[in-house]
Scaffold this active site. Structure first.
Site: not given
Ligand SMILES: [Fe+2]
Length: 280
Positions: A12, A59, A193, A240
């Site tokens: 996302h 977030h 990431h 995530e």
């Molecule tokens: Fe995220």
């Protein structure tokens, strides 16, 4: 009765939303990302779900470090688009399905999964970018959305196993909802990431592809991955991926993989995407 027909997993990445919103999705860099979703757009238009149960993380838009729910279920009629610093994304307001959401809350909580019930919540790129990737830029989203917001920001996030088992409880709830609805579950985030520290920009294609290879056929091997392994092998934000396991837990053991896409890079992230269908 309601029926869970499929699961969609996807990264996302916020820059994907910005590329679309700013008319840059046709640029060669971004076309390599959006091209991986051409099939998926056709698939969802044909599949026509009534409701998408969308697992994502906030977030620091709806929640700050003042309140950190591990699992927050959105039971509202609608969810406004959060302003993440550049104004809200120019996308439609997200409409909820309070009846099904409350049914899931009741079923899952009585099954001993202590969800936080949220009746007012703005949603950020974690939820809207997957919608944009699958639906493009419609005037209204073509289905209702039930958000499930998972804490993967502040240690300790839930384990992959807990997420997988919660997926099973969500599935049981959907199966017992007395209304004919076609439901698709989204698991979002990932893949490898790292946004911070000396390893910023870290990507691990071997880890990611191993995760994709086992996701449909052997999720039990993924459920056991401890937090430290995610951190080491998939970067600090790779955790995530536990949200994908909620979607996988909700699906049948035996699923059909009908689409897979993996691409590096999108912004500073590896993008992964799969569509799995239940066979029955
Ligand atoms: Fe995220």
């Amino acid at each position: 009765m309601a029926k869970l027909i499929a699961g969609v997993t996807t990264s996302h990445v916020p820059a994907i939303g910005a590329a679309l919103d700013n008319g840059r999705s046709g640029e060669p860099y971004w076309q390599k990302v959006f091209g991986g979703y051409d099939f998926s757009k056709k698939w969802i238009a044909e599949t026509k779900p009534d409701v998408v149960f969308l697992v994502y993380n906030d977030h620091a838009s709806a929640f700050s470090l003042e309140v950190i729910p591990t699992f927050a279920l959105g039971c509202a009629e609608s969810f406004p688009i959060a302003d993440e610093g550049w104004g809200p994304r120019p996308v439609p307001v997200v409409k909820g399905h309070p009846d099904l959401a409350w049914h899931i809350a009741q079923s899952a909580i009585l099954d001993e999964f202590d969800l936080t019930i949220v009746n007012k919540m703005e949603v950020d790129h974690g939820l809207t970018v997957p919608l944009s990737l699958l639906c493009g830029q419609p005037k209204e989203w073509p289905f209702k959305v039930i958000p499930l917001c998972v804490n993967v920001i502040q240690y300790p996030p839930p384990t992959g196993h807990r997420c997988f088992m919660l997926g099973k409880a969500i599935r049981k709830a959907i199966d017992t909802f007395d209304r004919d609805l076609r439901v698709v579950i989204f698991g979002t985030g990932g893949m490898s990431h790292q946004l911070q520290g000396p390893r910023a920009g870290f990507i691990n294609k071997v880890f990611d592809n191993n995760f994709l290879d086992h996701f449909a056929t052997d999720p039990q091997s993924l459920v056991k991955i401890p937090h430290l392994e995610y951190l080491r092998e998939a970067g600090s934000e790779g955790i995530e991926l536990v949200m994908w396991l909620i979607a996988r837990g909700a699906l049948d053991d035996d699923v059909k993989e009908i689409h897979r896409f993996y691409h590096v890079p999108a912004s500073n992230t590896a993008v992964g995407h799969m569509i799995l269908e239940n066979r029955h």
